[in-house]
Design a protein around this motif. Structure first.
Motif, mmCIF file in Angstrom:
data_model
loop_
_atom_site.group_PDB
_atom_site.id
_atom_site.type_symbol
_atom_site.label_atom_id
_atom_site.label_comp_id
_atom_site.label_asym_id
_atom_site.label_seq_id
_atom_site.Cartn_x
_atom_site.Cartn_y
_atom_site.Cartn_z
ATOM 1 N N LYS A 200 24.287 42.389 35.203
ATOM 2 C CA LYS A 200 25.454 41.405 34.839
ATOM 3 C C LYS A 200 26.819 42.392 35.104
ATOM 4 C CE LYS A 200 23.766 38.500 30.864
ATOM 5 N NZ LYS A 200 24.540 38.142 30.022
ATOM 6 N N ALA A 201 27.594 41.703 35.656
ATOM 7 C CA ALA A 201 28.760 42.091 36.884
ATOM 8 C C ALA A 201 29.324 43.338 35.950
ATOM 9 C CB ALA A 201 30.023 41.000 36.441
ATOM 10 N N PRO A 202 30.035 43.549 34.333
ATOM 11 C CA PRO A 202 30.098 44.455 33.811
ATOM 12 C C PRO A 202 29.269 45.291 33.626
ATOM 13 C CG PRO A 202 30.385 42.114 32.443
ATOM 14 C CD PRO A 202 29.155 42.264 33.394
ATOM 15 N N LEU B 294 33.774 45.193 39.689
ATOM 16 C CA LEU B 294 35.368 44.412 40.170
ATOM 17 C C LEU B 294 36.241 45.600 38.884
ATOM 18 C CD1 LEU B 294 36.621 41.873 41.008
ATOM 19 C CD2 LEU B 294 35.959 40.975 38.462
ATOM 20 N N LEU B 295 36.887 45.822 39.935
ATOM 21 C CA LEU B 295 37.724 47.048 39.444
ATOM 22 C C LEU B 295 38.412 46.377 37.979
ATOM 23 C CD1 LEU B 295 39.122 48.675 42.657
ATOM 24 C CD2 LEU B 295 37.407 49.771 41.336
ATOM 25 N N VAL B 296 38.908 45.307 37.735
ATOM 26 C CA VAL B 296 39.323 45.024 37.021
ATOM 27 C C VAL B 296 39.312 44.362 35.584
ATOM 28 C CG1 VAL B 296 41.379 44.034 38.359
ATOM 29 C CG2 VAL B 296 39.764 42.770 37.582
ATOM 30 N N ASN B 297 37.749 44.800 35.785
ATOM 31 C CA ASN B 297 36.605 44.873 34.288
ATOM 32 C C ASN B 297 37.107 45.895 33.693
ATOM 33 O OD1 ASN B 297 33.640 43.040 35.611
ATOM 34 N ND2 ASN B 297 35.555 42.151 34.820
ATOM 35 N N PHE B 298 37.311 46.842 34.479
ATOM 36 C CA PHE B 298 37.329 48.010 33.659
ATOM 37 C C PHE B 298 39.261 48.412 33.102
ATOM 38 C CE2 PHE B 298 33.591 47.992 35.731
ATOM 39 C CZ PHE B 298 33.214 47.886 35.509
ATOM 40 N N ASP C 120 45.818 46.481 40.589
ATOM 41 C CA ASP C 120 45.716 44.641 40.771
ATOM 42 C C ASP C 120 44.988 43.764 40.429
ATOM 43 O OD1 ASP C 120 42.849 45.013 40.748
ATOM 44 O OD2 ASP C 120 42.513 46.219 42.521
ATOM 45 N N GLY C 121 45.209 43.436 39.370
ATOM 46 C CA GLY C 121 45.357 42.086 38.924
ATOM 47 C C GLY C 121 46.266 41.928 37.851
ATOM 48 N N ILE C 122 47.638 42.648 38.630
ATOM 49 C CA ILE C 122 48.726 42.344 38.036
ATOM 50 C C ILE C 122 49.250 41.521 38.684
ATOM 51 C CG2 ILE C 122 51.491 43.541 37.499
ATOM 52 C CD1 ILE C 122 49.832 46.132 36.746
ATOM 53 N N TRP D 130 39.817 28.059 29.174
ATOM 54 C CA TRP D 130 40.496 29.599 30.224
ATOM 55 C C TRP D 130 39.553 29.781 29.957
ATOM 56 C CZ3 TRP D 130 44.383 29.435 33.906
ATOM 57 C CH2 TRP D 130 45.017 30.554 34.052
ATOM 58 N N ARG D 131 38.364 30.079 31.640
ATOM 59 C CA ARG D 131 37.750 31.099 32.633
ATOM 60 C C ARG D 131 38.433 32.539 32.278
ATOM 61 N NH1 ARG D 131 35.995 33.959 37.128
ATOM 62 N NH2 ARG D 131 34.490 34.984 36.760
ATOM 63 N N ALA D 132 38.253 33.431 31.918
ATOM 64 C CA ALA D 132 38.572 34.674 31.946
ATOM 65 C C ALA D 132 37.208 35.708 32.348
ATOM 66 C CB ALA D 132 39.344 35.486 30.766
ATOM 67 N N TYR D 133 38.090 36.416 33.692
ATOM 68 C CA TYR D 133 36.558 37.403 33.983
ATOM 69 C C TYR D 133 37.827 38.943 33.802
ATOM 70 C CZ TYR D 133 39.679 37.802 38.443
ATOM 71 O OH TYR D 133 40.813 37.832 39.505
ATOM 72 N N SER D 134 38.272 39.475 32.666
ATOM 73 C CA SER D 134 39.429 40.513 32.823
ATOM 74 C C SER D 134 40.066 41.008 31.381
ATOM 75 C CB SER D 134 40.186 41.189 34.434
ATOM 76 O OG SER D 134 40.648 39.892 34.577
#
Ligand code: PCA
Length: 324
Positions: A68-70, A87-91, A101-103, A163-167
């Protein structure tokens, strides 16, 4: 006795030779085979195969089929997979650097996103090196907008959204606007929409298209809020075990994949949005009020990020600002 030994030796040799001559790597990704990131990675694997004369075979496992992604980062770190796409922002909870890059609204164009990448690549390399990994290349997702069944005049209209969140950052946005965050990886978005677990999320035209979001949601607010990057990483021991020419071929193919991927992302952004329109979605320019509200959310998150990331973060932001 003698003869059977000879046979065994010959057999052993026949089996051993191809093993010694060829290295096989698994490269799990979390996105479907038809996604532009995955197509780019498939091309990368084909280039490596060709450049090494088949010595290094990389098998790409798309759509979170292997991990899985994470989970992909830890799998690469532990050597269960030699390489993988994350996906870098996952961490971000591990290190604020991963969340840079998720700001929201720090870098909203491809040009700025590339500057942000240049300003942070060394820190990213150092961080992953400490964890026993290397970055091969990194490619951004197209700009992030809001998928929602509701009409949004301002951020107040986001209250109570599922709201679906990915990070961590996309959860934080929900928290700041009074929505309810639910973490769902991309491969499970269409199911979450179908079962009503979520009614909104923020992402690119690419993921809306991949997950057929248009079957459930009619609006996409083109907020162009940030461009999160994927990175293809490799286990350092697996890399070090390759002979020098193979390492060089791998790095060359990676550099090509990065250049190609940035172009592809930008080119396909328009295509993805056109597809969403074609499937009946409204592509909405956010109102001044909604934009101002979301920018306030972004400023809050940037300030918080800077507090958490301390001197390291300060250096990266400064290196970014001087290029602007
Ligand atoms: N797609 C990925 C991350 C950002 C994007 O555009 C996702 O929604 O999970």
């Amino acid at each position: 006795m003698k003869r059977s030994f000879a046979v065994a030796a010959a057999f052993g040799l026949a089996v051993a030779l191809p093993v010694a001559a060829q290295t096989k790597w698994d490269l799990p990704t979390a996105y479907p085979a038809s996604n532009f990131h995955t197509e780019n990675i498939a091309q990368f694997a084909a280039d490596v195969d060709k450049a090494t004369g088949g010595k290094l075979k990389i098998q790409v496992h798309p759509n979170a089929s292997l991990f899985k992604a994470p989970e992909i980062k830890r799998a690469v770190q532990g050597g269960q997979a030699q390489a993988g796409e994350i996906l870098l922002v996952n961490f971000e909870n591990e290190d604020p650097l991963f969340g840079l890059d998720g700001i929201p609204f720090l870098a909203t164009s491809y040009a700025d996103s590339f500057k942000l990448y240049k300003a942070s690549r060394k820190a990213l390399d150092d961080k992953l090196a400490k964890q026993g990994m290397k970055v091969l290349f990194s490619v951004p997702w197209p700009p992030q907008g809001i998928y929602t069944k509701r009409t949004l005049a301002s951020a107040a209209d986001m209250k109570g959204l599922k709201w679906r969140a990915y990070s961590p950052a996309t959860s934080k946005i929900a928290e700041l606007v009074g929505a309810q965050p639910v973490t769902v990886q991309a491969a499970e978005v269409s199911q979450a929409l179908a079962t009503g677990v979520i009614d909104s999320y923020m992402s690119s035209g690419a993921t809306g298209y991949d997950s057929k979001t248009y079957e459930h949601i009619k609006n996409w607010y083109d907020t162009q809020a940030w461009l999160p990057k994927n990175a293809v990483i490799v286990n350092a021991k697996a890399f070090d075990a390759l002979d020098k020419p193979t390492q060089a071929a791998l790095l060359k193919a990676a550099a090509d994949a990065e250049t190609r991927g940035w172009k592809l992302s930008e080119e396909k952004n328009g295509w993805y949005i056109a597809q969403l329109k074609d499937k009946g979605m409204n592509i909405v320019k956010p109102s001044d009020q909604l934009t101002a509200d979301l920018r306030r959310v972004g400023n809050h998150m940037l300030a918080e990020w800077q507090r958490k990331s301390g001197d390291d973060g300060k250096k990266v932001i400064e290196a970014y600002r001087v290029q602007q």
